[in-house]
Design an enzyme around this catalytic site. Structure first.
Site, PDB file in Angstrom:
ATOM      1  N   GLU A 109       0.846  -1.195   0.000  1.00 16.66           N
ATOM      2  CA  GLU A 109       0.000   0.000   0.000  1.00 16.66           C
ATOM      3  C   GLU A 109       0.877   1.240   0.000  1.00 16.66           C
ATOM      4  O   GLU A 109       2.018   1.192   0.449  1.00 16.66           O
ATOM      5  CB  GLU A 109      -0.867   0.024   1.273  1.00 16.66           C
ATOM      6  CG  GLU A 109      -1.848  -1.107   1.325  1.00 16.66           C
ATOM      7  CD  GLU A 109      -2.647  -1.121   2.630  1.00 16.66           C
ATOM      8  OE1 GLU A 109      -2.632  -0.114   3.367  1.00 16.66           O
ATOM      9  OE2 GLU A 109      -3.275  -2.151   2.893  1.00 16.66           O
ATOM     10  N   LYS A 111       2.110   4.594   1.512  1.00 21.96           N
ATOM     11  CA  LYS A 111       2.140   5.130   2.872  1.00 21.96           C
ATOM     12  C   LYS A 111       1.815   6.610   2.791  1.00 21.96           C
ATOM     13  O   LYS A 111       2.616   7.411   2.309  1.00 21.96           O
ATOM     14  CB  LYS A 111       3.509   4.898   3.510  1.00 21.96           C
ATOM     15  CG  LYS A 111       3.533   5.322   4.955  1.00 21.96           C
ATOM     16  CD  LYS A 111       4.785   4.820   5.643  1.00 21.96           C
ATOM     17  CE  LYS A 111       4.751   5.100   7.121  1.00 21.96           C
ATOM     18  NZ  LYS A 111       4.495   6.476   7.468  1.00 21.96           N
ATOM     19  N   ASP A 113       1.122  10.341   3.755  1.00 23.17           N
ATOM     20  CA  ASP A 113       1.731  11.238   4.730  1.00 23.17           C
ATOM     21  C   ASP A 113       0.659  12.151   5.317  1.00 23.17           C
ATOM     22  O   ASP A 113       0.323  13.189   4.749  1.00 23.17           O
ATOM     23  CB  ASP A 113       2.821  12.061   4.033  1.00 23.17           C
ATOM     24  CG  ASP A 113       3.780  12.658   5.034  1.00 23.17           C
ATOM     25  OD1 ASP A 113       3.674  12.329   6.227  1.00 23.17           O
ATOM     26  OD2 ASP A 113       4.645  13.447   4.616  1.00 23.17           O
ATOM     27  N   TYR A 218      -7.434   2.287   5.483  1.00 23.37           N
ATOM     28  CA  TYR A 218      -6.560   1.155   5.164  1.00 23.37           C
ATOM     29  C   TYR A 218      -6.504   0.051   6.214  1.00 23.37           C
ATOM     30  O   TYR A 218      -5.732  -0.883   6.081  1.00 23.37           O
ATOM     31  CB  TYR A 218      -5.140   1.637   4.868  1.00 23.37           C
ATOM     32  CG  TYR A 218      -4.576   2.583   5.918  1.00 23.37           C
ATOM     33  CD1 TYR A 218      -4.357   2.168   7.212  1.00 23.37           C
ATOM     34  CD2 TYR A 218      -4.259   3.903   5.584  1.00 23.37           C
ATOM     35  CE1 TYR A 218      -3.851   3.026   8.164  1.00 23.37           C
ATOM     36  CE2 TYR A 218      -3.742   4.771   6.537  1.00 23.37           C
ATOM     37  CZ  TYR A 218      -3.542   4.317   7.824  1.00 23.37           C
ATOM     38  OH  TYR A 218      -3.046   5.165   8.761  1.00 23.37           O
ATOM     39  N   LYS A 306      10.480   3.237   3.950  1.00 22.41           N
ATOM     40  CA  LYS A 306      10.466   4.699   3.866  1.00 22.41           C
ATOM     41  C   LYS A 306      11.339   5.167   2.710  1.00 22.41           C
ATOM     42  O   LYS A 306      12.480   4.716   2.584  1.00 22.41           O
ATOM     43  CB  LYS A 306      11.027   5.292   5.163  1.00 22.41           C
ATOM     44  CG  LYS A 306      10.121   5.127   6.364  1.00 22.41           C
ATOM     45  CD  LYS A 306       9.189   6.316   6.480  1.00 22.41           C
ATOM     46  CE  LYS A 306       8.506   6.382   7.822  1.00 22.41           C
ATOM     47  NZ  LYS A 306       9.138   7.222   8.786  1.00 22.41           N
ATOM     48  N   CYS A 400      41.331   1.360  23.989  1.00 20.37           N
ATOM     49  CA  CYS A 400      40.110   2.012  24.461  1.00 20.37           C
ATOM     50  C   CYS A 400      40.397   3.498  24.700  1.00 20.37           C
ATOM     51  O   CYS A 400      41.364   3.838  25.392  1.00 20.37           O
ATOM     52  CB  CYS A 400      39.627   1.355  25.751  1.00 20.37           C
ATOM     53  SG  CYS A 400      38.243   2.234  26.499  1.00 20.37           S
ATOM     54  N   CYS A 403      40.043   3.931  28.821  1.00 18.34           N
ATOM     55  CA  CYS A 403      40.918   3.303  29.818  1.00 18.34           C
ATOM     56  C   CYS A 403      42.232   2.810  29.221  1.00 18.34           C
ATOM     57  O   CYS A 403      43.108   2.352  29.947  1.00 18.34           O
ATOM     58  CB  CYS A 403      40.192   2.162  30.519  1.00 18.34           C
ATOM     59  SG  CYS A 403      39.904   0.749  29.446  1.00 18.34           S
ATOM     60  N   CYS A 418      36.051  -2.975  24.151  1.00 18.77           N
ATOM     61  CA  CYS A 418      36.999  -2.803  25.239  1.00 18.77           C
ATOM     62  C   CYS A 418      36.711  -3.945  26.209  1.00 18.77           C
ATOM     63  O   CYS A 418      35.602  -4.048  26.732  1.00 18.77           O
ATOM     64  CB  CYS A 418      36.772  -1.458  25.939  1.00 18.77           C
ATOM     65  SG  CYS A 418      37.668  -1.352  27.493  1.00 18.77           S
ATOM     66  N   CYS A 423      36.233  -0.740  32.867  1.00 22.38           N
ATOM     67  CA  CYS A 423      36.443   0.486  32.085  1.00 22.38           C
ATOM     68  C   CYS A 423      35.432   1.538  32.529  1.00 22.38           C
ATOM     69  O   CYS A 423      34.233   1.268  32.566  1.00 22.38           O
ATOM     70  CB  CYS A 423      36.278   0.201  30.592  1.00 22.38           C
ATOM     71  SG  CYS A 423      36.305   1.707  29.604  1.00 22.38           S
TER      72      CYS A 423
HETATM   73  S1  IVH Z   1      -1.226   0.432   8.628  1.00 22.65           S
HETATM   74  C1  IVH Z   1      -1.306  -1.908  12.475  1.00 22.65           C
HETATM   75  N1  IVH Z   1      -1.284   1.490   6.226  1.00 22.65           N
HETATM   76  O1  IVH Z   1       1.909   5.289   8.868  1.00 22.65           O
HETATM   77  C2  IVH Z   1      -1.391  -1.177  11.179  1.00 22.65           C
HETATM   78  N2  IVH Z   1      -0.480   2.846   8.012  1.00 22.65           N
HETATM   79  O2  IVH Z   1       4.412   4.783  10.319  1.00 22.65           O
HETATM   80  C3  IVH Z   1      -1.121   0.253  11.322  1.00 22.65           C
HETATM   81  N3  IVH Z   1       0.115   5.134   7.356  1.00 22.65           N
HETATM   82  O3  IVH Z   1       0.557   5.160  12.108  1.00 22.65           O
HETATM   83  C4  IVH Z   1      -1.055   1.148  10.190  1.00 22.65           C
HETATM   84  N4  IVH Z   1      -0.391   4.926   5.219  1.00 22.65           N
HETATM   85  O4  IVH Z   1      -0.559   6.737  10.349  1.00 22.65           O
HETATM   86  C5  IVH Z   1      -0.973   1.690   7.522  1.00 22.65           C
HETATM   87  N5  IVH Z   1      -1.441   2.290   4.055  1.00 22.65           N
HETATM   88  C6  IVH Z   1      -1.134   2.497   5.342  1.00 22.65           C
HETATM   89  C7  IVH Z   1      -0.644   3.735   5.814  1.00 22.65           C
HETATM   90  C8  IVH Z   1      -0.317   3.866   7.160  1.00 22.65           C
HETATM   91  C9  IVH Z   1       0.049   5.759   6.153  1.00 22.65           C
HETATM   92  C10 IVH Z   1       0.621   5.759   8.584  1.00 22.65           C
HETATM   93  C11 IVH Z   1      -0.199   5.495   9.827  1.00 22.65           C
HETATM   94  C12 IVH Z   1       0.743   4.789  10.782  1.00 22.65           C
HETATM   95  C13 IVH Z   1       2.076   5.250  10.260  1.00 22.65           C
HETATM   96  C14 IVH Z   1       3.170   4.284  10.663  1.00 22.65           C
END
Ligand code: IVH
Length: 661
Positions: A109, A111, A113, A218, A306, A400, A403, A418, A423
């Protein structure tokens, strides 16, 4: 036409238009038509408030103002995700899952922001929206959530459900908003995440309504309750309910296809109208997810890849060495301070000799630094072409720095150590660790004070903490240490004697024992004597304890019997207190009232259980009541609870909570 019918018709028409426009991105009527119908609806609702519908789109224009954010306790904690930063780490994630005997399909998926949100629907109607907060308790942002047009006020089925997703702001919306703010002389919003977070944290929902926030859903926290055992099915289920679910989500067969997805979206990232900061990888099968479980912070069945956030150049002015608690030597980059992803970076770990050599660093080089999100900065490379000839080669030390003992490097390992148990550097780090929050939690003894006491000779080993009182006169003359802070320190030391065993176990600094394993051991053995007498075989029989850890624990106690004896003589508690004093985030410290019958437990059993977890059980509902448990055939307490807006647990919710005790 009858006003009631017309109101119903307009609500349906506008909600459909809304759904087509905001969720499906497929407008069916013009903005002018929409506004015309909405005005008609608002007029009718004003005239006939008795016919106003709970899911009326007029609720979305904002207007509700709250005076403070109430807290909402999440029924299931809202966890965050672990991070991976490159292909190797993605493959390591997969390898860990396979090691558990699982051959998973993954869902990839985007991610998003933004900030995560939990939405609760009862009988298909949106009841509340909450931020993640600390994961256990979030803030009630319902008034603002209702203004987000991608979030349905009513879903397609009359069910109770919680879904989770991300509230975010499109890139273009932020650009427009900042253009307006510039004209008005207001400070510009830094990025989409801050803009979205700032918008939902407004008391006046009119502001959020104007911000044009958006949403993707999601996560379904309880898929099995709906007969769903695949994450991909949970996503379609939520889509069918009317939620906005991202169509880029993809079910893939193996980790190679995950890598393909990552590469594809690394390319496409800039052409997507909203900001994404990575790719989330989730195990598709819910039973497999449950088998994998969680670490203290993250699910083991999902991770976030990331994108490399930003890379900047700066000068490597020196490489210095530090000695950790275990004696491990770490080279550290001293950098000309530089701003990366919102914070100033002047130091970065270089891990070990091999890492420095693999980058080919020379002191004086121009180096690149990257930092993804809120993560630790890393040196990623050096600009050889910018060398001027004055750069000095990197030389790993052989003694070290503290020490002077000759360092050792075990065969096949990359780290230097060490070996001197005495130490001073190791000593200081071990003392700092012992006093730290997750260990003995000795308030008022920060890193610097410990270092000062160490240098003064008051503290050399951990038992010395409990003899600090004997240095009262010497300590009181130290700069910045008054009577009050001294007394506070003694109280904190006294308090620490009553900690449950796991805090001591963690504080001892046994190699490989983090706070989670410490808890596991404390729970399993109950007291330190049982643990000290455990054989390697017995230790190995505990889930999550492997060969190396078992050996470490065994050896540690063979070699440190005197230390444990001395700590015992100082009255340090060595029992696990968890059994006697069970706690649970949903029960401990809360006031409960019960009405009606719960099918699987008697009233007395429920009362005993709540008291076991340090909650209180009372007979009548008042403003002070935190939760009312409502069973079959409830009495007037139920009505009173509703009237006062008190949290209500039905049988199913109660069962969910006690099942996890
Ligand atoms: S799943 C247990 N899916 O990223 C499952 N999170 O770094 C929890 N986020 O706190 C999250 N897109 O705010 C999930 N497709 C996605 C996401 C997503 C963004 C965020 C979310 C989470 C954070 C973690």
């Amino acid at each position: 036409m009858d006003a009631k019918l017309r109101i119903e018709e307009l609500v349906k028409l506008l909600n459909d238009a809304n759904y087509n426009y905001f969720v499906l991105d497929n407008p069916t009527i013009t903005d002018q038509e929409y506004d015309k119908y909405l005005r008609e609806l608002i007029n009718l609702e004003e005239k006939y408030p008795e016919y106003a519908q709970v899911d009326s789109p007029s609720k979305r224009v904002g207007g509700e103002v709250i005076d403070k954010f109430n807290k909402i306790t999440h029924k299931i904690p809202m966890l965050s995700l672990g991070n991976v930063f490159n292909e190797d780490e993605v493959r390591d994630f997969d390898a860990r899952i396979r090691k558990a005997g699982i051959n998973p399909e993954y869902v990839c998926e985007l991610k998003i922001d933004g900030l995560s949100v939990s939405l609760i629907y009862e009988h298909g109607i949106l009841k509340s929206g909450a931020t993640r907060g600390d994961g256990v308790v979030g803030e009630d942002i319902t008034h603002n959530v209702k203004t987000i047009k991608a979030i349905p006020l009513k879903i397609n089925r009359d069910i109770d459900i919680e879904v989770r997703g991300e509230i975010y702001m499109d890139k273009e919306t932020l650009t427009k908003l900042n253009r307006e703010r510039e004209l008005e002389g207001l400070p510009l919003l830094q990025n989409v995440r801050n803009a979205a977070a700032g918008s939902v944290r407004q008391l006046d929902s009119k502001i959020a309504a104007k911000r044009n926030l958006n949403n993707w859903i999601y996560h379904l926290p309880n898929p099995l309750d709906y007969g769903i055992d695949k994450h991909m099915d949970a996503l379609s289920f939520m889509k069918d309910l009317g939620f906005k679910v991202n169509s880029n989500n993809r079910l893939v067969k193996n980790i190679d296809e995950v890598i393909d997805f990552i590469n594809e979206y690394t390319e496409k990232r800039d052409s997507i109208p909203y900001e994404i900061d990575g790719i989330v990888i989730k195990v598709n099968d819910i039973h497999e997810q449950q088998e994998l479980g969680f670490t203290a912070k993250y699910p083991k069945w999902a991770t976030a890849y990331k994108f490399i956030a930003s890379e900047v150049l700066t000068k490597l002015t020196d490489i210095i060495f530090t000695v950790g608690r275990t004696g491990k030597i770490t080279p550290n980059a001293v950098l000309e301070p530089v701003l990366v992803a919102g914070s100033t970076v002047a130091r970065a770990t270089l891990h070990n000799e091999d890492f420095v050599n693999s980058l080919g660093l020379m002191i004086g080089d121009v180096v690149s630094i990257h930092k993804a999100g809120d993560v630790i900065p890393e040196v990623t490379g050096t600009k050889k072409e910018r060398r001027t000839g004055v750069e000095k080669p990197f030389q790993m030390i052989s003694e070290c720095p503290i020490c002077g003992t000759k360092l050792i490097k075990k065969e096949g390992q990359v780290d230097h150590y060490c070996p001197n148990q005495n130490c001073p550097a190791r000593g200081i780090e071990a003392l700092i660790h012992f006093a730290s929050r997750d260990a003995m939690n000795i308030d008022g003894l920060g890193d610097e004070i410990i270092e000062d006491f160490f240098n003064e000779g008051f503290l050399t080993k951990i038992t010395d903490f409990y003899h600090l009182k004997e240095h009262e006169d010497d300590i009181l003359v130290l700069e910045g240490f008054g009577r009050k802070s001294f007394d506070n320190m003694l109280t904190a030391l006294e308090n620490s004697k009553h900690n449950s065993l796991e805090k001591l176990l963690f504080g001892l600094g046994i190699p490989g024992i983090g706070s989670k394993t410490a808890k596991l051991l404390a729970e399993y053995f109950g007291n330190i004597d049982n643990l000290m007498h455990a054989s390697v075989e017995e230790l190995l029989s505990i889930k999550d304890i492997g060969d190396i850890l078992a050996e470490n624990i065994y050896n540690y106690f063979r070699n440190n019997q005197n230390l444990i004896y001395e700590l015992k003589m100082l009255d340090i508690n060595m029992n696990y207190l968890g059994v006697k004093k069970k706690t649970n985030e949903f029960i401990t410290g809360k006031k409960f009232v019960m009405t009606g019958a719960i099918s699987f437990m008697s009233r007395d059993e429920i009362k005993a259980l709540i008291e076991e977890y340090s909650g209180t059980f009372s007979e009548s509902v008042s403003k002070k009541t935190d939760v009312v448990i409502v069973g079959e055939n409830p009495g007037s307490k139920y009505d009173k609870a509703k009237e006062l807006g008190i949290t209500i647990w039905n049988e199913e919710m109660f069962k969910n909570i006690i099942d996890k005790l």
